[in-house]
Motif scaffolding. Sequence first.
Motif, PDB file in Angstrom:
ATOM      1  N   ASP A 107       1.227  -1.025   0.155  1.00  0.00           N
ATOM      2  CA  ASP A 107       0.138   0.253  -0.084  1.00  0.00           C
ATOM      3  C   ASP A 107       0.963   1.273   0.136  1.00  0.00           C
ATOM      4  N   ARG A 108       2.204   0.879  -0.158  1.00  0.00           N
ATOM      5  CA  ARG A 108       2.884   2.333   0.052  1.00  0.00           C
ATOM      6  C   ARG A 108       2.562   3.063  -1.518  1.00  0.00           C
ATOM      7  N   PHE A 109       2.542   1.887  -2.227  1.00  0.00           N
ATOM      8  CA  PHE A 109       2.251   2.808  -3.828  1.00  0.00           C
ATOM      9  C   PHE A 109       1.180   2.508  -4.669  1.00  0.00           C
ATOM     10  N   SER A 110       0.825   4.169  -5.104  1.00  0.00           N
ATOM     11  CA  SER A 110      -0.041   3.854  -5.399  1.00  0.00           C
ATOM     12  C   SER A 110       0.482   4.787  -6.732  1.00  0.00           C
ATOM     13  N   ALA A 111      -0.862   4.914  -7.787  1.00  0.00           N
ATOM     14  CA  ALA A 111      -0.384   5.530  -8.416  1.00  0.00           C
ATOM     15  C   ALA A 111      -2.049   6.193  -9.698  1.00  0.00           C
ATOM     16  N   GLU A 112      -2.127   7.372 -10.515  1.00  0.00           N
ATOM     17  CA  GLU A 112      -2.849   8.061 -10.750  1.00  0.00           C
ATOM     18  C   GLU A 112      -2.721   8.187 -12.328  1.00  0.00           C
ATOM     19  N   ARG A 113      -3.588   9.011 -13.366  1.00  0.00           N
ATOM     20  CA  ARG A 113      -3.517   8.644 -14.284  1.00  0.00           C
ATOM     21  C   ARG A 113      -4.416  10.248 -14.823  1.00  0.00           C
ATOM     22  N   THR A 114      -4.027  11.679 -14.773  1.00  0.00           N
ATOM     23  CA  THR A 114      -5.057  12.228 -15.304  1.00  0.00           C
ATOM     24  C   THR A 114      -5.202  12.611 -15.812  1.00  0.00           C
ATOM     25  N   GLY A 115      -6.828  12.900 -17.057  1.00  0.00           N
ATOM     26  CA  GLY A 115      -7.263  13.272 -17.593  1.00  0.00           C
ATOM     27  C   GLY A 115      -6.668  12.397 -18.613  1.00  0.00           C
ATOM     28  N   GLY A 116      -6.643  11.232 -18.208  1.00  0.00           N
ATOM     29  CA  GLY A 116      -6.481  10.249 -19.519  1.00  0.00           C
ATOM     30  C   GLY A 116      -5.195   9.661 -19.807  1.00  0.00           C
ATOM     31  N   SER A 117      -4.364  11.135 -19.723  1.00  0.00           N
ATOM     32  CA  SER A 117      -2.758  11.131 -20.324  1.00  0.00           C
ATOM     33  C   SER A 117      -1.429  11.027 -19.263  1.00  0.00           C
ATOM     34  N   VAL A 118      -0.889  11.816 -19.004  1.00  0.00           N
ATOM     35  CA  VAL A 118      -0.031  11.942 -18.130  1.00  0.00           C
ATOM     36  C   VAL A 118      -0.339  10.373 -16.638  1.00  0.00           C
ATOM     37  N   SER A 119       0.930  10.057 -16.152  1.00  0.00           N
ATOM     38  CA  SER A 119       0.504   9.801 -14.929  1.00  0.00           C
ATOM     39  C   SER A 119       2.228   9.756 -13.832  1.00  0.00           C
ATOM     40  N   THR A 120       1.466   9.673 -13.026  1.00  0.00           N
ATOM     41  CA  THR A 120       2.368  10.180 -11.844  1.00  0.00           C
ATOM     42  C   THR A 120       2.361   8.185 -10.957  1.00  0.00           C
ATOM     43  N   LEU A 121       3.841   8.044 -10.789  1.00  0.00           N
ATOM     44  CA  LEU A 121       3.575   6.385  -9.844  1.00  0.00           C
ATOM     45  C   LEU A 121       4.423   6.994  -8.480  1.00  0.00           C
ATOM     46  N   THR A 122       3.543   6.639  -7.564  1.00  0.00           N
ATOM     47  CA  THR A 122       3.781   7.423  -6.070  1.00  0.00           C
ATOM     48  C   THR A 122       4.528   6.342  -5.121  1.00  0.00           C
TER      49      THR A 122
END
Lengths: 118, 117
Positions: free
Chosen positions: B63-78
């Motif tokens: 659960d330390r890993f998460s990711a999001e993708r904004t606007g169907g384009s750029v993604s950030t892995l945290t």
Amino acid sequence: AQSVAQPEDQVNVAEGNPLTVKCTYSVSGNPYLFWYVQYPNRGLQFLLKYITGDNLVKGSYGFEAEFNKSQTSFHLKKPSALVSDSALYFCAVRDLRGRDSNDYKLSFGAGTTVTVRA
Amino acid sequence: GAGVSQSPSNKVTEKGKDVELRCDPISGHTALYWYRQSLGQGLEFLIYFQGNSAPDKSGLPSDRFSAERTGGSVSTLTIQRTQQEDSAVYLCASSSLRGRGSSYEQYFGPGTRLTVT
């Protein structure tokens, strides 16, 4: 889940000799199979794929692969290897999440390191 | 056209710190994937996004890993509270899975090399 296996960690060949990198697969349904190459300190590059049609698929850099349904194999081949073909090669298979053929990820084999000596 | 880009190319962080890795997919590609490659190892699937569908998070190791993708384009892995075992190359890929552009193969970025000290 779908999976592929690459039985050889390393393949060593002399330049000019044929190169074969082995891959076997385990899937339910029709397999979509891929080969990728990774040169040192680089990302993965797509080489070729089998979706349907001819069992012999031709790809980039003179590589080809033969789909064999009875042996569940998809071996990568090159008739005459070059020193510059030395790299890490990955076989991959489409792994569907559900029934949508467009909703999937790729499951990769462990990779085979190819060394071509001059 | 431009390929998949990732930033930073290298990241060195101290154990316990949070890091964010960015991926810019090929324009128009509907699917985006994150993989992890440890030294000399194969690719480990982490997460993927496909259009407006719920992401497949089945590969995230904790659960330390998460990711999001904004606007169907750029993604950030945290990665939160990084650990030494998180050290690896993180690869992003995108593909076009819809309509006449469907080709099924994934196109990979150059990766981000993460080192946790």
